[in-house]
Structures are given as C-alpha cells and as structure tokens.
Design a protein around this motif. Sequence first.
Motif, short mmCIF file in Angstrom:
data_model
loop_
_atom_site.label_atom_id
_atom_site.label_comp_id
_atom_site.label_asym_id
_atom_site.label_seq_id
_atom_site.Cartn_x
_atom_site.Cartn_y
_atom_site.Cartn_z
N HIS A 76 0.86 -1.20 0.00
CA HIS A 76 0.00 0.00 0.00
C HIS A 76 0.89 1.24 0.00
O HIS A 76 1.88 1.29 0.72
CB HIS A 76 -0.88 -0.01 1.25
CG HIS A 76 -2.03 0.93 1.19
ND1 HIS A 76 -1.85 2.30 1.31
CD2 HIS A 76 -3.35 0.73 1.02
CE1 HIS A 76 -3.04 2.88 1.21
NE2 HIS A 76 -3.95 1.95 1.03
N ASN A 103 -3.81 6.30 -2.27
CA ASN A 103 -3.53 7.58 -2.92
C ASN A 103 -2.03 7.68 -3.22
O ASN A 103 -1.26 8.12 -2.38
CB ASN A 103 -3.97 8.73 -2.02
CG ASN A 103 -3.67 10.09 -2.63
OD1 ASN A 103 -3.22 10.19 -3.76
ND2 ASN A 103 -3.92 11.14 -1.88
N PRO A 104 -1.62 7.30 -4.44
CA PRO A 104 -0.19 7.33 -4.76
C PRO A 104 0.38 8.74 -4.90
O PRO A 104 1.59 8.90 -5.00
CB PRO A 104 -0.12 6.56 -6.09
CG PRO A 104 -1.47 6.69 -6.68
CD PRO A 104 -2.43 6.78 -5.53
N HIS A 115 4.62 2.34 -8.50
CA HIS A 115 3.98 1.21 -9.16
C HIS A 115 2.50 1.51 -9.42
O HIS A 115 2.00 1.28 -10.52
CB HIS A 115 4.15 -0.04 -8.30
CG HIS A 115 3.76 -1.31 -8.98
ND1 HIS A 115 3.63 -2.50 -8.30
CD2 HIS A 115 3.45 -1.62 -10.26
CE1 HIS A 115 3.28 -3.46 -9.13
NE2 HIS A 115 3.15 -2.96 -10.34
N TYR A 116 1.78 2.05 -8.41
CA TYR A 116 0.37 2.40 -8.58
C TYR A 116 0.18 3.45 -9.68
O TYR A 116 -0.77 3.38 -10.45
CB TYR A 116 -0.23 2.91 -7.26
CG TYR A 116 -0.99 1.84 -6.49
CD1 TYR A 116 -2.36 1.71 -6.60
CD2 TYR A 116 -0.31 0.97 -5.64
CE1 TYR A 116 -3.05 0.74 -5.90
CE2 TYR A 116 -0.99 -0.01 -4.94
CZ TYR A 116 -2.37 -0.12 -5.07
OH TYR A 116 -3.05 -1.11 -4.38
N LYS A 117 1.10 4.42 -9.77
CA LYS A 117 0.98 5.48 -10.79
C LYS A 117 1.31 4.96 -12.18
O LYS A 117 0.66 5.33 -13.15
CB LYS A 117 1.90 6.64 -10.45
CG LYS A 117 1.39 7.50 -9.32
CD LYS A 117 2.35 8.64 -9.07
CE LYS A 117 1.54 9.90 -8.92
NZ LYS A 117 2.34 11.08 -8.71
N ASN A 119 1.33 1.66 -13.24
CA ASN A 119 0.50 0.54 -13.69
C ASN A 119 -0.42 0.12 -12.55
O ASN A 119 -0.15 -0.83 -11.82
CB ASN A 119 1.40 -0.63 -14.12
CG ASN A 119 0.61 -1.75 -14.78
OD1 ASN A 119 -0.60 -1.86 -14.62
ND2 ASN A 119 1.31 -2.60 -15.51
N GLU A 120 -1.51 0.88 -12.40
CA GLU A 120 -2.42 0.66 -11.26
C GLU A 120 -2.98 -0.76 -11.24
O GLU A 120 -3.07 -1.37 -10.18
CB GLU A 120 -3.56 1.68 -11.29
CG GLU A 120 -4.47 1.55 -10.09
CD GLU A 120 -5.54 2.63 -10.02
OE1 GLU A 120 -6.26 2.65 -9.01
OE2 GLU A 120 -5.66 3.44 -10.96
N LYS A 121 -3.33 -1.28 -12.41
CA LYS A 121 -3.90 -2.62 -12.46
C LYS A 121 -2.91 -3.66 -11.92
O LYS A 121 -3.27 -4.54 -11.15
CB LYS A 121 -4.30 -2.95 -13.90
CG LYS A 121 -5.07 -4.23 -14.04
CD LYS A 121 -5.57 -4.43 -15.45
CE LYS A 121 -6.39 -5.70 -15.56
NZ LYS A 121 -6.97 -5.87 -16.88
N ALA A 123 -0.35 -3.03 -9.89
CA ALA A 123 -0.14 -2.74 -8.47
C ALA A 123 -1.27 -3.34 -7.63
O ALA A 123 -1.03 -3.91 -6.56
CB ALA A 123 -0.03 -1.24 -8.23
N GLN A 124 -2.50 -3.23 -8.14
CA GLN A 124 -3.62 -3.85 -7.43
C GLN A 124 -3.50 -5.37 -7.40
O GLN A 124 -3.84 -6.01 -6.41
CB GLN A 124 -4.95 -3.42 -8.06
CG GLN A 124 -5.29 -1.98 -7.78
CD GLN A 124 -6.62 -1.57 -8.38
OE1 GLN A 124 -7.21 -2.28 -9.19
NE2 GLN A 124 -7.09 -0.39 -8.00
#
Length: 137
Positions: A76, A103-104, A115-117, A119-121, A123-124
């Motif tokens: 997270h 919230n990246p 990673h979230y910014k 490639n969010e998919k 990262a999830q």
Amino acid sequence: MALPKRIIKETERLVADPAPGISAAPHEDNLRYFDVTIQGPDGSPFQNGVFSLELFLPEEYPMAPPKVRFLTKIYHPNIDKWSPALQIRTVLLSIQALLSAPNPDDPLATDVAKHYKENEKDAQRVSREWTERYASS
C-alpha cells in the motif's frame, strides 16, 4: 499512572461501539497499547484480508499522533495521516478508508506509489497477492 479522561472515553467508545470491520482492544497491563484488526474493504485489493496492527498512544497524545504499525505485511502506498482532532476510532477508520482508496500522490511507500501510478492494475494485482499471502484468515 492514571490515564487522561480522553483516552478512557475513547477506549470505552471503542469497546461499546466498535466500528464495522475493525476491532481494537487495549492491553490489560498497558492501556495505551492496543491490538487492532482491520478487515480489508469489499471491492478493494485488500478484500478478504484481515490485517493485524498495533497502536500505541504516547504520553503527548492527542497532540502527538498514535504510533501505528502494521504487523501484517501490506502492499500500500500511504498509511500515515494524523491530526490531533482525530480520535483512536477515527484513525482506525481512516486507515480502513485508505485501504479502499490508495492515494499514490501522497505516498509513504514511494516504490509502491510509483507502481500504482505507472501501472495501477498491476499494483492492485500485487496488493491482492500480498493480501492472499499475508492477510488471509
């Protein structure tokens, strides 16, 4: 040493009116130290996870934030917000809300935020994998 009235009232409320998906219990030998579990919110990568945390209220509380540490590994980007107006329950609800909406743009873990910014998919996907590996009951 006697506890301040605010801590006593907050602890009584936690016990009498627990927040959905959150349990927090003070230690008998140190009422400033809490064992906490938070259920991963539905619809989030943390769904079906049970996250163990420890929460400690320093002498300066509420002017100083509680010390919160995840005992369960979690992928997270940000779990670090505090305002003296927050109560123990509110802090735990805020953490639970952050599980619903990482919230990246305001990260604590910059590598996870990146990673979230980028490639969010994916990262999830990693968040779900960590939840299954470390937080499944």
